[in-house]
Motif scaffolding. Structure first.
Motif, PDB file in Angstrom:
ATOM      1  N   UNK A 252       0.828  -1.209   0.000  1.00  0.00           N
ATOM      2  CA  UNK A 252       0.000   0.000   0.000  1.00  0.00           C
ATOM      3  C   UNK A 252       0.858   1.252   0.000  1.00  0.00           C
ATOM      4  N   UNK A 253       1.963   1.232   0.747  1.00  0.00           N
ATOM      5  CA  UNK A 253       2.852   2.390   0.790  1.00  0.00           C
ATOM      6  C   UNK A 253       3.488   2.645  -0.577  1.00  0.00           C
ATOM      7  N   UNK A 254       3.947   1.573  -1.219  1.00  0.00           N
ATOM      8  CA  UNK A 254       4.539   1.723  -2.547  1.00  0.00           C
ATOM      9  C   UNK A 254       3.497   2.206  -3.554  1.00  0.00           C
ATOM     10  N   UNK A 255       2.305   1.671  -3.468  1.00  0.00           N
ATOM     11  CA  UNK A 255       1.251   2.076  -4.397  1.00  0.00           C
ATOM     12  C   UNK A 255       0.918   3.557  -4.246  1.00  0.00           C
ATOM     13  N   UNK A 256       0.854   4.049  -3.008  1.00  0.00           N
ATOM     14  CA  UNK A 256       0.504   5.454  -2.783  1.00  0.00           C
ATOM     15  C   UNK A 256       1.623   6.389  -3.224  1.00  0.00           C
ATOM     16  N   UNK A 257       2.868   6.060  -2.842  1.00  0.00           N
ATOM     17  CA  UNK A 257       3.986   6.956  -3.145  1.00  0.00           C
ATOM     18  C   UNK A 257       4.241   7.014  -4.647  1.00  0.00           C
TER      19      UNK A 257
ATOM     20  N   UNK B 284       7.448  -9.749 -13.636  1.00  0.00           N
ATOM     21  CA  UNK B 284       6.766  -8.996 -14.684  1.00  0.00           C
ATOM     22  C   UNK B 284       5.272  -8.952 -14.421  1.00  0.00           C
ATOM     23  N   UNK B 285       4.612  -8.040 -15.109  1.00  0.00           N
ATOM     24  CA  UNK B 285       3.151  -7.923 -14.973  1.00  0.00           C
ATOM     25  C   UNK B 285       2.516  -9.074 -15.725  1.00  0.00           C
ATOM     26  N   UNK B 286       2.387 -10.185 -15.068  1.00  0.00           N
ATOM     27  CA  UNK B 286       1.884 -11.397 -15.716  1.00  0.00           C
ATOM     28  C   UNK B 286       0.386 -11.289 -15.932  1.00  0.00           C
ATOM     29  N   UNK B 287      -0.151 -12.317 -16.585  1.00  0.00           N
ATOM     30  CA  UNK B 287      -1.581 -12.309 -16.891  1.00  0.00           C
ATOM     31  C   UNK B 287      -2.419 -12.318 -15.628  1.00  0.00           C
ATOM     32  N   UNK B 288      -1.938 -13.001 -14.586  1.00  0.00           N
ATOM     33  CA  UNK B 288      -2.731 -13.059 -13.358  1.00  0.00           C
ATOM     34  C   UNK B 288      -2.870 -11.686 -12.731  1.00  0.00           C
TER      35      UNK B 288
ATOM     36  N   UNK C 293      -0.172  -1.258  -9.665  1.00  0.00           N
ATOM     37  CA  UNK C 293       0.648  -2.321 -10.242  1.00  0.00           C
ATOM     38  C   UNK C 293       1.984  -2.449  -9.513  1.00  0.00           C
ATOM     39  N   UNK C 294       2.590  -1.316  -9.158  1.00  0.00           N
ATOM     40  CA  UNK C 294       3.825  -1.363  -8.373  1.00  0.00           C
ATOM     41  C   UNK C 294       3.586  -1.991  -7.010  1.00  0.00           C
ATOM     42  N   UNK C 295       2.434  -1.709  -6.427  1.00  0.00           N
ATOM     43  CA  UNK C 295       2.102  -2.341  -5.156  1.00  0.00           C
ATOM     44  C   UNK C 295       1.927  -3.846  -5.285  1.00  0.00           C
ATOM     45  N   UNK C 296       1.331  -4.283  -6.400  1.00  0.00           N
ATOM     46  CA  UNK C 296       1.175  -5.718  -6.637  1.00  0.00           C
ATOM     47  C   UNK C 296       2.524  -6.403  -6.795  1.00  0.00           C
ATOM     48  N   UNK C 297       3.447  -5.755  -7.495  1.00  0.00           N
ATOM     49  CA  UNK C 297       4.779  -6.336  -7.661  1.00  0.00           C
ATOM     50  C   UNK C 297       5.520  -6.389  -6.327  1.00  0.00           C
ATOM     51  N   UNK C 298       5.321  -5.389  -5.483  1.00  0.00           N
ATOM     52  CA  UNK C 298       5.936  -5.420  -4.150  1.00  0.00           C
ATOM     53  C   UNK C 298       5.352  -6.557  -3.316  1.00  0.00           C
ATOM     54  N   UNK C 299       4.047  -6.752  -3.415  1.00  0.00           N
ATOM     55  CA  UNK C 299       3.433  -7.872  -2.700  1.00  0.00           C
ATOM     56  C   UNK C 299       3.950  -9.212  -3.221  1.00  0.00           C
ATOM     57  N   UNK C 300       4.143  -9.305  -4.537  1.00  0.00           N
ATOM     58  CA  UNK C 300       4.702 -10.544  -5.104  1.00  0.00           C
ATOM     59  C   UNK C 300       6.108 -10.792  -4.584  1.00  0.00           C
TER      60      UNK C 300
END
Length: 356
Positions: free
Chosen positions: A210-215, A271-275, A298-305
């Motif tokens: 969430x922090x990465x997504x907001x910043x 990478x931003x995969x299909x999922x 999307x950056x937040x999703x990659x950080x979570x991954x």
């Protein structure tokens, strides 16, 4: 056409009957009149297992390791000669300055020895956790109770420094003498010790994402995005390693990041995969959020991954009794925080009237 032998009626006989004769599978001799011929079928367990031809790799001389070792030795010798020359120059100018420089050099050497010792202990602790994970994988297959007892003792030593697990450690120690299979003992240890740590790990990953997504959604430049994402990733991996019992230093963080990136490469990459795209489209981000905010999500999703991969690397036990944290669960929290229309609708929703 192949001629089939006529079907034979079932017959009961004794193995010590003189009329019974044993023949091999390839023999075509017929049984005597009134006799019984038996051809035993080969046992699958005794058949020779096919062995794949493995190509033996020639062990090459480690020229790379020799180069870096020699270069490190030259740098240390150069620094030592420079320090010695500096102290000699200080003594030529003043005896007081010489002793002050000698004391500072001694303090620098002491601090260097302490730092090297701490890094070595941190690397040894990370190796212990990695070996615990590998040994637990083997015990879950072999169901060896003696090996599981050893793993549980080592796991209790790793969790000894965490005061939040005091009650869980006591509960697990009370079951060490129970009659439990090896694999079930490891599953009990996982449910007892790893459950609170997994919940805290999920909170850390969700907060970092969430922090990465907001910043990254409000930052003015791409360079700031890259620096912040890199710093957040390092901080998240260090927090997860400390949570599960590791205390990585500088070299330990380098090793952890290498393992995490390798794990990501094996399990699907960053990478931003299909999922990920399906998760975003499934929540209607393309229609509800702006392009900049969608990039932050999307950056937040990659950080979570990245955080989920770090959990797999730093966790001392594999996921067996507890469910593995999924990216979809973290996506729900991230979308709930990032979706402004959902918050506006939640605030604008009227309260239910109270009954008289």
């Amino acid at each position: 056409m192949n001629e089939r032998s006529p079907p034979r009626k079932p017959v009961s006989f004794r193995l010590d009957d003189p009329r019974v004769t044993l023949t091999e599978a390839g023999e075509s001799a017929r049984a005597p009149l009134g006799g019984i011929r038996i051809t035993p079928e080969p046992d699958a367990a005794t058949l020779p297992a096919p062995i794949e031809a493995t190509r033996q790799r020639r062990r090459r001389f480690p020229w790379g390791g020799l180069f870096w070792s020699a270069l490190g030795g030259l740098v240390v010798l150069g620094l030592g000669l420079g320090a010695a020359q500096l102290i000699e120059d200080l003594f030529t100018r003043s005896e007081t300055l010489g002793f002050a420089g000698l004391a500072l050099a001694a303090l620098c050497a002491l601090a260097f020895v302490v730092i090297v010792a701490r890094e070595a202990l941190a690397l040894a602790r990370l190796d212990t956790i990695e070996q615990l994970h590998a040994r637990a994988d083997a015990v879950l297959v072999s169901d060896d109770r003696a090996a599981s007892d050893t793993i549980v003792r080592d796991l209790l030593k790793v969790a000894r420094d965490n005061p939040q697990l005091a009650q869980a450690r006591a509960a697990l120690q009370s079951h060490t003498h129970d009659i439990i299979d090896g694999a079930d003992m490891l599953r009990l240890a996982e449910r007892t010790l790893m459950a609170p740590l997994d919940q805290e790990a999920r909170r850390l990953i969700s907060s970092a994402a969430s922090r990465v997504s907001l910043v990254t959604a409000i930052s003015p430049g791409a360079l700031i995005d890259m620096l912040f994402v890199f710093a957040a990733a390092l901080r998240l991996v260090r927090q997860l390693a400390r949570l599960y019992g590791g205390r990585p230093g500088a070299l330990g963080m380098f090793k952890l990041m290498r393992h995490v990136i390798a794990h990501l490469a094996v399990t699907g990459g960053m990478a931003a995969s299909d999922s990920l795209i399906q998760q975003m489209l499934g929540h209607g981000v393309a229609a509800k959020l702006s392009a900049r905010l969608g990039e932050g999500v999307l950056n937040g999703l990659l950080t979570a991954r990245l955080g989920l991969a770090a959990v797999d690397v730093t966790r001392p036990l594999p996921f067996s009794a507890l469910p593995r944290p999924a990216l979809g669960d973290l996506v729900k929290d991230l979308m709930r925080r990032a979706d402004p229309t959902a918050r506006i609708e939640a605030k604008a929703k009227p309260e239910s009237p109270e009954r008289d």
